[in-house]
Write a protein that holds these residues in place. Structure first.
Motif: not given
Length: 212
Positions: A40, A48, A75-76, A79-80, A82-85, A87
């Motif tokens: 990232y 993904t 994973v959730e 995502k906070t 790395y918001p573009e991934v 999950a």
């Protein structure tokens, strides 16, 4: 600019390829979370991540951001940060591997430790696979290296995988992140300097495969 210094290393054209790469990262624990952070920060955006586990206190010695999200799905929680991934909170099993479509991805990064799932993954998508083997029970990150899967040393887990693949008549090859350091304990202890180095080595190899 956010990626200015990374572009200086890779060059503009190569860095543009990184930004357009599509990567699947399986497992975001002690190895995978460091790999994700590296991908990232380097400019890869189409990532993904797949993992079914939740953070608990025992993860906090080695997993990125784990101390902030105890009890949450990994994973959730990631995502906070790395918001573009993308999950996916799913358990990686041989059945999951059999039905999942790997074709859209440029690379598949394997940071899981389930033997049956790993064997299925190797057999299905080894041409685009980078796999991590034993990172636990070790102290020395300078022993982490990239080898052919068939040429690792001092790694009982990799040896077990090879023996099983020989029984299945598998003859393919792929790059493997491994350590030449033999395990120093029998228990499954872990040290972030080694597990993190595995993840960073995996990221580096993935980026080099994309741009070279």
């Amino acid at each position: 600019m956010r990626h200015t210094r990374t572009r200086l290393v890779f060059g503009e054209e190569a860095h543009a390829r990184l930004q357009n790469a599509k990567i699947l990262l399986l497992g975001v624990g002690g190895v995978g979370s460091f790999c994700l952070d590296c991908l990232y920060r380097s400019g890869v955006r189409d990532i993904t991540i797949v993992d079914f586990d939740r953070y608990d206190v025992t993860n906090q010695n080695r997993q990125m951001h784990s101390e902030l999200h105890e009890g949450e799905l990994k994973v959730e929680a990631l995502k906070t940060h790395y918001p573009e991934v993308i999950a996916m909170a799913e358990k990686i099993t041989p059945e999951w591997v059999d039905t999942f479509d790997f074709e859209p991805y440029d690379l598949v990064l394997d940071a899981i430790d389930d033997t049956r799932a790993k064997l299925a993954l190797i057999q299905k998508c080894y041409p685009k696979l980078i796999s991590a083997v034993g990172s636990a029970k070790r102290l020395d990150p300078t022993k982490v290296e990239v080898r052919s899967f068939w040429k690792t040393e001092g790694d009982p887990f990799a040896s077990k995988l090879r023996n099983e693949l020989r029984k299945r008549k598998f003859k393919g090859d792929f790059s493997c992140i491994c350590s030449s350091e033999h395990p120093i304990i029998k228990e499954k202890g872990s040290f972030v300097a080694v597990t993190g180095a595995f993840g960073l080595a995996m990221c580096s190899l993935a980026l080099r495969k994309i741009v070279l």
